[in-house]
Design an enzyme around this catalytic site. Sequence first.
Site, mmCIF file in Angstrom:
data_model
loop_
_atom_site.group_PDB
_atom_site.id
_atom_site.type_symbol
_atom_site.label_atom_id
_atom_site.label_comp_id
_atom_site.label_asym_id
_atom_site.label_seq_id
_atom_site.Cartn_x
_atom_site.Cartn_y
_atom_site.Cartn_z
ATOM 1 N N SER A 140 2.777 -8.850 -5.094
ATOM 2 C CA SER A 140 3.937 -8.353 -5.842
ATOM 3 C C SER A 140 4.398 -9.454 -6.771
ATOM 4 O O SER A 140 4.121 -10.644 -6.516
ATOM 5 C CB SER A 140 5.069 -8.002 -4.864
ATOM 6 N N TYR A 153 10.511 -10.179 2.224
ATOM 7 C CA TYR A 153 9.478 -9.441 1.480
ATOM 8 C C TYR A 153 8.693 -10.405 0.592
ATOM 9 O O TYR A 153 7.456 -10.425 0.602
ATOM 10 C CB TYR A 153 10.123 -8.346 0.622
HETATM 11 N N1 LIG Z 1 6.194 0.008 -6.152
HETATM 12 C C1 LIG Z 1 6.401 -1.234 -6.574
HETATM 13 O O1 LIG Z 1 7.220 -1.469 -7.481
HETATM 14 C C2 LIG Z 1 5.616 -2.374 -5.979
HETATM 15 C C3 LIG Z 1 5.752 -3.636 -6.583
HETATM 16 C C4 LIG Z 1 5.068 -4.701 -6.033
HETATM 17 C C5 LIG Z 1 4.265 -4.530 -4.925
HETATM 18 N N2 LIG Z 1 4.165 -3.293 -4.349
HETATM 19 C C6 LIG Z 1 3.301 -3.148 -3.160
HETATM 20 O O2 LIG Z 1 2.435 -2.072 -3.365
HETATM 21 C C7 LIG Z 1 1.962 -1.629 -2.096
HETATM 22 C C8 LIG Z 1 1.963 -0.104 -2.090
HETATM 23 O O3 LIG Z 1 3.313 0.339 -2.131
HETATM 24 P P1 LIG Z 1 3.797 1.541 -3.066
HETATM 25 O O4 LIG Z 1 4.666 0.949 -4.094
HETATM 26 O O5 LIG Z 1 2.669 2.391 -3.466
HETATM 27 O O6 LIG Z 1 4.803 2.291 -2.062
HETATM 28 P P2 LIG Z 1 4.623 3.586 -1.142
HETATM 29 O O7 LIG Z 1 4.487 4.788 -1.987
HETATM 30 O O8 LIG Z 1 5.764 3.519 -0.184
HETATM 31 O O9 LIG Z 1 3.256 3.312 -0.392
HETATM 32 C C9 LIG Z 1 3.164 2.478 0.737
HETATM 33 C C10 LIG Z 1 1.952 2.892 1.523
HETATM 34 O O10 LIG Z 1 1.815 2.032 2.659
HETATM 35 C C11 LIG Z 1 1.599 2.838 3.795
HETATM 36 N N3 LIG Z 1 2.029 2.166 5.009
HETATM 37 C C12 LIG Z 1 3.243 1.694 5.336
HETATM 38 N N4 LIG Z 1 3.213 1.178 6.567
HETATM 39 C C13 LIG Z 1 1.950 1.321 7.032
HETATM 40 C C14 LIG Z 1 1.290 0.996 8.238
HETATM 41 N N5 LIG Z 1 1.930 0.397 9.262
HETATM 42 N N6 LIG Z 1 -0.025 1.287 8.378
HETATM 43 C C15 LIG Z 1 -0.681 1.911 7.372
HETATM 44 N N7 LIG Z 1 -0.114 2.247 6.208
HETATM 45 C C16 LIG Z 1 1.188 1.961 6.044
HETATM 46 C C17 LIG Z 1 2.345 4.123 3.521
HETATM 47 O O11 LIG Z 1 1.782 5.210 4.227
HETATM 48 P P3 LIG Z 1 2.322 5.855 5.597
HETATM 49 O O12 LIG Z 1 3.815 5.850 5.533
HETATM 50 O O13 LIG Z 1 1.703 7.215 5.556
HETATM 51 O O14 LIG Z 1 1.762 4.980 6.656
HETATM 52 C C18 LIG Z 1 2.047 4.311 2.035
HETATM 53 O O15 LIG Z 1 0.810 4.944 1.853
HETATM 54 C C19 LIG Z 1 2.845 -2.274 -1.060
HETATM 55 O O16 LIG Z 1 2.144 -3.357 -0.459
HETATM 56 C C20 LIG Z 1 4.009 -2.800 -1.867
HETATM 57 O O17 LIG Z 1 4.618 -3.908 -1.260
HETATM 58 C C21 LIG Z 1 4.811 -2.217 -4.871
#
Ligand SMILES: NC(=O)c1ccc[n+]([C@@H]2O[C@H](COP(=O)([O-])OP(=O)(O)OC[C@H]3O[C@@H](n4cnc5c(N)ncnc54)[C@H](OP(=O)(O)O)[C@@H]3O)[C@@H](O)[C@H]2O)c1
Length: 247
Positions: A140, A153
């Site tokens: 991130s 985080y």
């Molecule tokens: N969106 C942003 O602005 C942003 C910015 C920087 C970094 N990120 C990073 O991007 C990554 C993806 O996040 P996203 O933004 O796409 O958000 P999201 O839509 O909330 O996706 C998160 C994913 O992680 C899964 N997850 C959570 N806990 C889990 C567990 N214990 N085991 C397996 N899967 C798990 C969730 O699926 P289930 O709930 O079905 O398990 C979901 O598929 C994360 O690492 C986040 O920190 C996002």
Amino acid sequence: MIKDKVVVITGASSGIGEATARLLASQGARVVLGARREDKLKAIAETIRQAGGQAVYQELDVTKQSDNDAIVKLAKDSFGRVDVIFLNAGLMPNSPLSALRTDEWHRMVDVNVKGVLNGVAAVLPEFIAQKSGHVVATSSVAGLKAYPGGAVYGGTKWFVRAFMEMLRMESAMEGTHIRTATIYPAAINTELLETISDKASREQMQGTYDTYGISPDRIASVVAFAIDQPEDTTVNEFTIGPANQAW
Ligand SMILES: NC(=O)c1ccc[n+]([C@@H]2O[C@H](COP(=O)([O-])OP(=O)(O)OC[C@H]3O[C@@H](n4cnc5c(N)ncnc54)[C@H](OP(=O)(O)O)[C@@H]3O)[C@@H](O)[C@H]2O)c1
């Protein structure tokens, strides 16, 4: 080359993982989807198959080593090998440290840090044996710059950065040809903010995302770019965000 690559994706049930699964499958990759919400994975895999792609899925909690081992086995049983693992599962329950939401601190360490370790441990024996493989991980911009409310985080995402760089260096030194790519997204519109239980932190982040947020498709296309590079080439670090977000 993306075509025919077998790609395991953690956190594939929404957001960045889902968008990446759909894009890679549309380009001929064979995708293996993991997350806890099996119903979502089932629906995503079905639409990928209806569009002519190849996808399998399995319930996965990245905090459990056995689940990570099982999804790598599913990839091998379904498609014969594993070429790429996209370590993307994560959560971001931001809050000030003074709120002492210690359960959430530990949960972030379990998923964002230990989940990455478990995924690498599951796939590394394969990659070492075949002397090839690609580890892609979602850090991130919080892993590059600290900000108030994101102490834990950000710490987990700094870990991903340091860990991935050592994986790259050690693989090069050991001659195992394991490629790495670390992704540093800024505000991407996904379900991530739903993991924030602290009301003030949620409102503050929501304002930022409402103002700046862009589609997770943007991250998917960068992951595809990294995977598509020639086998002798690592493109290692990508910061991707809205053009008008000052971070
Ligand atoms: N969106 C942003 O602005 C942003 C910015 C920087 C970094 N990120 C990073 O991007 C990554 C993806 O996040 P996203 O933004 O796409 O958000 P999201 O839509 O909330 O996706 C998160 C994913 O992680 C899964 N997850 C959570 N806990 C889990 C567990 N214990 N085991 C397996 N899967 C798990 C969730 O699926 P289930 O709930 O079905 O398990 C979901 O598929 C994360 O690492 C986040 O920190 C996002």
